[in-house]
Design a protein around this motif. Structure first.
Motif, PDB file in Angstrom:
ATOM      1  N   LYS A 204       0.823  -1.213   0.000  1.00  0.00           N
ATOM      2  CA  LYS A 204       0.000   0.000   0.000  1.00  0.00           C
ATOM      3  C   LYS A 204       0.859   1.265   0.000  1.00  0.00           C
ATOM      4  O   LYS A 204       0.559   2.231  -0.713  1.00  0.00           O
TER       5      LYS A 204
ATOM      6  N   ASP B 220      -5.970   4.587   4.278  1.00  0.00           N
ATOM      7  CA  ASP B 220      -6.459   3.201   4.135  1.00  0.00           C
ATOM      8  C   ASP B 220      -7.422   2.834   5.252  1.00  0.00           C
ATOM      9  O   ASP B 220      -7.806   1.672   5.391  1.00  0.00           O
TER      10      ASP B 220
ATOM     11  N   THR C 230      -8.600   3.149   0.470  1.00  0.00           N
ATOM     12  CA  THR C 230      -8.610   1.770   0.000  1.00  0.00           C
ATOM     13  C   THR C 230      -9.863   1.076   0.521  1.00  0.00           C
ATOM     14  O   THR C 230     -10.693   1.685   1.197  1.00  0.00           O
ATOM     15  N   ASP C 231      -9.980  -0.213   0.238  1.00  0.00           N
ATOM     16  CA  ASP C 231     -11.177  -0.965   0.635  1.00  0.00           C
ATOM     17  C   ASP C 231     -11.340  -1.061   2.156  1.00  0.00           C
ATOM     18  O   ASP C 231     -12.401  -1.437   2.643  1.00  0.00           O
TER      19      ASP C 231
ATOM     20  N   LYS D 102     -13.156   5.520  -3.436  1.00  0.00           N
ATOM     21  CA  LYS D 102     -12.678   4.342  -2.715  1.00  0.00           C
ATOM     22  C   LYS D 102     -12.291   3.295  -3.748  1.00  0.00           C
ATOM     23  O   LYS D 102     -13.034   3.043  -4.700  1.00  0.00           O
TER      24      LYS D 102
ATOM     25  N   ARG E 280      -7.283  -2.063  -2.708  1.00  0.00           N
ATOM     26  CA  ARG E 280      -5.903  -1.703  -2.372  1.00  0.00           C
ATOM     27  C   ARG E 280      -4.929  -1.942  -3.528  1.00  0.00           C
ATOM     28  O   ARG E 280      -3.927  -1.232  -3.661  1.00  0.00           O
TER      29      ARG E 280
ATOM     30  N   LEU F  20      -4.649   1.301  -5.729  1.00  0.00           N
ATOM     31  CA  LEU F  20      -4.454   2.583  -5.061  1.00  0.00           C
ATOM     32  C   LEU F  20      -3.630   3.533  -5.929  1.00  0.00           C
ATOM     33  O   LEU F  20      -3.946   4.729  -6.021  1.00  0.00           O
TER      34      LEU F  20
END
Length: 212
Positions: A62, A146, A174-175, A194, A197, A200
């Motif tokens: 990430k 995140d 991210t999710d 959104k 990940r 991203l």
């Protein structure tokens, strides 16, 4: 010397305007509308701060994606006439780059980012807001995270303070993030996004295309 420079500047501006006025499509539009058409002025005054979550949960892929996405964001924002500044945050916030258009310097600052600690989003938004003090032109914060902040209410209060200061806020998570919360932070719902990940990097770059 000053008078010569002004004379050159005025002469150059008149020449450009004259050439624009001679274009066939300009003449046709002016004839149809009955109004003169003035060429648009280039936009050079925008500043955007990327505020990047570097908490412990961003460790690994990430963070790598955030760095690559931020680099791509810098290129896209530069094309739109913006200078880009960088702030990273975890348990505290750190200003790592003044607003600029030097991509190499931005990338060097991004490479130094490391993960650690919690998600003190409020202090990061407050720092970005303070950095905009006494600056003119478009002022935008793009927040990358995140997850949820240490203090949701404090983060929302900091976001509201930024908006009251005339700063627009864009958000991408991210999710693991809460979309509704991202929308509350953003100036408008359409400025919140959104992504999974694994995407991203692409998501951050895409946010630059929403810059006015």
């Amino acid at each position: 010397m000053s008078d010569n420079k002004n004379s050159i500047s005025r002469s150059g501006g008149q020449s450009i305007a004259a050439k624009f006025a001679q274009k066939d499509w300009v003449k046709k539009l002016e004839a149809a509308s009955g109004k003169p058409i003035v060429p648009a002025k280039p936009f050079f005054g925008g500043i955007v701060y990327l505020v990047i979550d570097c908490s412990g949960s961003m460790d690994g892929d990430k963070l790598h994606q955030a760095k690559r996405g931020a680099s791509g964001f810098a290129v896209e924002s530069q094309r739109k006439g913006y200078s880009l500044g960088l702030i990273q945050f975890s348990s505290y916030a750190e200003h790592i780059s003044e607003p600029q258009k030097e991509i190499a310097r931005i990338n060097a600052a991004l490479e130094k980012m490391q993960t650690d600690g919690s998600t003190n989003m409020a202090v990061a938004l407050s720092l970005a807001t303070d950095k905009f003090a006494d600056r003119s032109g478009e002022k935008i914060i793009c927040l990358v995270t995140d997850g949820m902040p240490d203090d949701r209410n404090a983060a929302l209060a900091a976001a509201n303070r930024a908006k009251q200061a005339g700063i627009d806020i864009m958000t991408i998570g991210t999710d693991d993030a809460d979309r509704e919360f991202l929308e509350q932070l953003a100036t408008r719902k359409e400025l919140a996004a959104k992504v999974v990940r694994e995407r991203l990097e692409q998501g951050i770059v895409s946010m630059a295309r929403l810059l006015p």
